[in-house]
Design a protein around this motif. Structure first.
Motif, short mmCIF file in Angstrom:
data_model
loop_
_atom_site.label_atom_id
_atom_site.label_comp_id
_atom_site.label_asym_id
_atom_site.label_seq_id
_atom_site.Cartn_x
_atom_site.Cartn_y
_atom_site.Cartn_z
N THR A 124 0.83 -1.21 0.00
CA THR A 124 0.00 0.00 0.00
C THR A 124 0.86 1.26 0.00
O THR A 124 0.62 2.20 -0.76
CB THR A 124 -0.95 -0.01 1.21
N SER A 155 -4.39 -5.07 -6.38
CA SER A 155 -5.38 -5.97 -5.77
C SER A 155 -6.14 -6.73 -6.85
O SER A 155 -6.35 -7.95 -6.72
CB SER A 155 -6.37 -5.18 -4.91
N ASP A 156 -6.55 -6.02 -7.90
CA ASP A 156 -7.27 -6.68 -9.00
C ASP A 156 -6.38 -7.70 -9.70
O ASP A 156 -6.85 -8.78 -10.07
CB ASP A 156 -7.76 -5.63 -10.01
N CYS A 189 2.56 1.67 -3.40
CA CYS A 189 1.61 2.16 -4.39
C CYS A 189 1.39 3.67 -4.24
O CYS A 189 1.41 4.41 -5.23
CB CYS A 189 0.29 1.43 -4.29
N PRO A 228 -2.43 3.11 -8.39
CA PRO A 228 -3.60 2.78 -7.57
C PRO A 228 -3.45 1.39 -6.93
O PRO A 228 -3.11 0.42 -7.61
CB PRO A 228 -4.76 2.76 -8.58
N ARG A 229 -3.68 1.33 -5.64
CA ARG A 229 -3.57 0.05 -4.93
C ARG A 229 -4.55 -0.96 -5.51
O ARG A 229 -4.27 -2.16 -5.56
CB ARG A 229 -3.84 0.27 -3.43
N SER A 230 -5.68 -0.47 -5.98
CA SER A 230 -6.70 -1.36 -6.54
C SER A 230 -6.18 -2.12 -7.77
O SER A 230 -6.60 -3.25 -8.01
CB SER A 230 -7.95 -0.56 -6.92
#
Length: 114
Positions: free
Chosen positions: A17, A31-32, A20, A26-28
């Motif tokens: 995190t 994650s994705d 990023c 983006p952390r997402s």
């Protein structure tokens, strides 16, 4: 690739995190990728992560076992923008110089954190 990024984070003493946030990714997105919702990360995100750790994109992708060492402090055009595919054909020499400057500044920031 996610495992390699996690390893680089451990070695740098940061969590994913934090990396990023500091790299501007983006952390997402990670994650994705980890969850399999996307099959790859965009080249710009890979470039930011590679720049953060001062490694090559090939290293992140597992194509290169050891991080690439800078060549006499200079960034080589193909190493710097090779992962952009067709976009690199449209970059001017000024664009390339701007990218080199940004990457050098990022590397200096990383070194100052050590």
């Amino acid at each position: 690739m996610y495992e390699r990024i996690e390893q680089l984070c451990r070695e740098a003493g940061v969590n994913v995190t934090t990396m990023c946030r500091e790299a501007g990714v983006p952390r997402s997105a990670l994650s994705d990728y980890k969850a399999g919702r996307i099959k790859s990360l965009a080249a710009d995100k890979l470039a930011k992560i590679a720049g953060y750790f001062n490694v090559s994109v090939d290293h992140l992708l597992g194509k290169e076992e050891k991080p690439a060492a800078p060549k006499d402090g200079e960034l080589v055009k193909d190493e710097l923008i090779g992962f952009y595919g067709d976009v690199k054909e449209h970059l001017t020499e000024g664009d390339i110089e701007d990218i080199k400057t940004l990457m050098k500044l990022r590397a200096e920031l990383n070194r100052s954190k050590e």
